[in-house]
Scaffold this active site. Structure first.
Site, PDB file in Angstrom:
ATOM      1  N   ASP A  86      -4.269 -27.595  48.018  1.00  0.00           N
ATOM      2  CA  ASP A  86      -5.220 -26.814  48.879  1.00  0.00           C
ATOM      3  C   ASP A  86      -4.996 -27.498  50.331  1.00  0.00           C
ATOM      4  OD1 ASP A  86      -6.487 -25.648  46.699  1.00  0.00           O
ATOM      5  OD2 ASP A  86      -7.694 -27.746  46.505  1.00  0.00           O
TER       6      ASP A  86
ATOM      7  N   GLY B   8      -5.056 -21.639  44.086  1.00  0.00           N
ATOM      8  CA  GLY B   8      -5.831 -20.638  44.833  1.00  0.00           C
ATOM      9  C   GLY B   8      -5.119 -20.580  46.346  1.00  0.00           C
ATOM     10  N   HIS B   9      -4.351 -19.557  46.477  1.00  0.00           N
ATOM     11  CA  HIS B   9      -3.713 -19.549  47.972  1.00  0.00           C
ATOM     12  C   HIS B   9      -4.800 -18.589  48.795  1.00  0.00           C
ATOM     13  CE1 HIS B   9       0.146 -21.020  46.299  1.00  0.00           C
ATOM     14  NE2 HIS B   9      -0.759 -22.108  46.173  1.00  0.00           N
TER      15      HIS B   9
ATOM     16  N   LYS C 154      -1.197 -24.072  52.114  1.00  0.00           N
ATOM     17  CA  LYS C 154       0.324 -23.516  51.801  1.00  0.00           C
ATOM     18  C   LYS C 154       0.331 -21.887  51.852  1.00  0.00           C
ATOM     19  CE  LYS C 154       0.349 -25.192  47.753  1.00  0.00           C
ATOM     20  NZ  LYS C 154      -0.783 -26.081  47.692  1.00  0.00           N
TER      21      LYS C 154
ATOM     22  N   GLN D 295      -0.151 -25.875  43.846  1.00  0.00           N
ATOM     23  CA  GLN D 295      -0.813 -27.401  43.688  1.00  0.00           C
ATOM     24  C   GLN D 295      -0.038 -28.233  44.894  1.00  0.00           C
ATOM     25  OE1 GLN D 295       0.076 -26.186  40.381  1.00  0.00           O
ATOM     26  NE2 GLN D 295      -1.854 -25.091  40.649  1.00  0.00           N
TER      27      GLN D 295
HETATM   28  P1  IMP Z   1      -4.993 -27.590  35.685  1.00  0.00           P
HETATM   29  O1  IMP Z   1      -3.991 -27.410  36.398  1.00  0.00           O
HETATM   30  O2  IMP Z   1      -6.011 -26.682  35.571  1.00  0.00           O
HETATM   31  O3  IMP Z   1      -4.844 -28.023  34.239  1.00  0.00           O
HETATM   32  O4  IMP Z   1      -5.958 -28.842  36.331  1.00  0.00           O
HETATM   33  C1  IMP Z   1      -5.410 -30.152  36.471  1.00  0.00           C
HETATM   34  C2  IMP Z   1      -5.827 -30.691  37.657  1.00  0.00           C
HETATM   35  O5  IMP Z   1      -5.113 -30.217  38.783  1.00  0.00           O
HETATM   36  C3  IMP Z   1      -7.245 -30.517  38.009  1.00  0.00           C
HETATM   37  O6  IMP Z   1      -7.688 -31.667  38.862  1.00  0.00           O
HETATM   38  C4  IMP Z   1      -7.401 -29.697  38.923  1.00  0.00           C
HETATM   39  O7  IMP Z   1      -8.466 -29.316  39.715  1.00  0.00           O
HETATM   40  C5  IMP Z   1      -6.248 -29.483  39.819  1.00  0.00           C
HETATM   41  N1  IMP Z   1      -5.576 -28.307  40.212  1.00  0.00           N
HETATM   42  C6  IMP Z   1      -4.940 -27.479  39.723  1.00  0.00           C
HETATM   43  N2  IMP Z   1      -4.702 -26.411  40.614  1.00  0.00           N
HETATM   44  C7  IMP Z   1      -5.017 -26.685  41.688  1.00  0.00           C
HETATM   45  C8  IMP Z   1      -4.841 -26.268  43.064  1.00  0.00           C
HETATM   46  O8  IMP Z   1      -4.384 -25.038  43.289  1.00  0.00           O
HETATM   47  N3  IMP Z   1      -5.346 -26.751  44.048  1.00  0.00           N
HETATM   48  C9  IMP Z   1      -6.007 -28.051  43.951  1.00  0.00           C
HETATM   49  N4  IMP Z   1      -6.104 -28.838  42.562  1.00  0.00           N
HETATM   50  C10 IMP Z   1      -5.606 -28.125  41.703  1.00  0.00           C
END
Ligand code: IMP
Length: 408
Positions: A12, A39-40, A15, A198
């Site tokens: 977040d 989420g971009h 990017k 991420q």
């Molecule tokens: P997962 O990717 O859904 O398995 O989540 C694993 C961890 O990564 C959690 O803490 C999510 O909140 C975090 N996470 C996954 N995708 C994002 C992103 O795009 N931005 C921020 N945090 C993310």
């Protein structure tokens, strides 16, 4: 030329906006990891686009975007997103391609993701999109790739329900399929952007394991999962915010302890709109963690930093940033692997004076107030990495480029 963009914090960082901005000079954008957990957000002429799977270059009519080999793709989510783009007048046909090595997220993975979370004493706080399950299936060699969709032998391993799902979507996915390595070789003279998802601290290897996502969100992930060899990466940009946020659980040494109404935490969340693009969850907020940022620069060979959201600090008289951790009776500037150490790390803070003026109209680095420049220069010295782009607002126009990444 190959430019890689990754998040240098816990995701977040902005990017999407930066990839969208730099994509104007690229011909191809490859997203190399993650899935619909990402989420971009891109704001163009006041209109907001939230992308989860489609690479951020899609808003230009002439760019080709590729969902890379390291991605895990939920076909329903992908085609929902493509329909959304179409409804906003973006013609994606012929411009959205998918690596034949990318993996498919099956519908039951979301339920399995939620069940795995329920079994954990301390849940990770996943997005519930089945991402960890898809990567686990991939690692255990039970996953289904785009290349497998028309291979009856590969589909024979699936249950009837999974096979029906895959067969339902194969007709729409297969026309988008490419051999990514061959495609990139064919377009070797194009300018290519490799977009991470991420952030470095959520990477499965370099992140705060087990409170991480399951893909490669580090710069190295742009190589094999992105379709090029590591020697062909020309530049690596790390995007970070003037402060830090995190969604989900896990250690966060600079997190504000006070999140009550009127607190600095709530101020930053409101001004910075710090709510998850995918889940809508309020993001945890804290000061900039320079120990973590320097670690991210080191393990990802970040050449240049990209600073975003600095305008969120416009209204503050003063603020702080973390320059070391106090863990028990020792002070360190290294980022520990131990979750226990990170959870008890107390930030050693350095105070900065605010600039108390709006940065949103600054068009060049010279126009930034002295105190904003002092903050930026401190970050550069601490991380030993130049800040080459400063974003002072969500619109494309609010971007100060000190040095283009496309110059070798
Ligand atoms: P997962 O990717 O859904 O398995 O989540 C694993 C961890 O990564 C959690 O803490 C999510 O909140 C975090 N996470 C996954 N995708 C994002 C992103 O795009 N931005 C921020 N945090 C993310």
């Amino acid at each position: 030329m190959n430019v890689v963009i990754i998040g240098a914090q816990w995701g977040d960082e902005g990017k999407g906006k930066i990839v969208d901005y730099l994509a104007s000079d690229a011909q191809i954008v490859v997203r190399f990891s993650g899935g619909a957990n990402a989420g971009h957000t891109i704001v163009r002429s006041g209109e907001k686009f939230a992308l989860h799977l489609v690479p951020s270059g899609i808003l230009y009519p002439d760019k080709v975007v590729v969902l890379g080999s390291g991605m895990v793709i939920d076909p329903e989510a992908l085609f929902r997103e493509l329909e959304m783009l179409e409804s906003k007048g973006i013609d994606w046909k012929g411009r959205v391609l998918i690596s034949d090595r990318a993996h498919i997220v099956l519908p039951r993975y979301s339920q399995m993701d939620r069940e795995a979370e329920a079994r954990r004493i301390k849940p990770i706080g996943t997005t519930g999109r089945g991402i960890g399950i898809a990567y686990a299936q991939k690692a255990s060699r039970d996953g289904i790739r785009v290349a497998d969709l028309d291979d009856p032998d590969r589909l024979a391993n699936l249950t009837d329900e999974d096979r029906r799902f895959v067969e339902t979507w194969a007709g729409q996915l297969l026309p988008l399929k490419i051999d990514l390595a061959a495609f990139l070789r064919e377009h070797r003279n194009a300018w290519r952007l490799f977009e991470g998802a991420q952030g470095a601290l959520l990477d499965i290897d370099t992140g705060t394991y087990p409170f991480v996502s399951s893909g490669m969100s580090c710069a190295a992930g742009s190589a094999a999962p992105g379709g090029i060899g590591p020697r062909h990466i020309d530049r690596i940009l790390g995007v970070f915010k003037a402060y830090t946020t995190r969604v989900g659980n896990g250690p966060f040494p600079t997190e504000f302890s006070d999140d009550s109404p009127g607190s600095l935490s709530q101020y930053i969340r409101t001004v910075g709109n710090e709510y998850g693009t995918t889940t809508g969850r309020p993001r945890r907020c804290g000061y900039l963690d320079l120990v973590a940022l320097r670690y991210a620069c080191t393990v990802n060979s970040i050449d240049r930093l990209v600073l975003t959201h600095i305008d969120v600090y416009d209204g503050l008289d003063e603020f702080e940033a973390c320059v070391a951790y106090r863990i028990g009776d020792r002070i360190t500037q290294d980022f520990p692997a131990s979750i226990r150490d990170l959870a008890r790390a107390e930030p050693v803070l350095k105070r900065f004076s605010g600039w108390k003026t709006s940065l949103s109209g600054c068009l060049s680095y010279d126009e930034l107030p002295l105190r904003a420049k002092e903050y930026i220069e401190f970050i550069e010295d601490f991380t030993e990495t130049p800040v080459s782009i400063v974003s002072v607002g969500s619109d494309r126009a609010q971007t100060i480029v000190r040095e283009s990444p496309w110059i070798r």
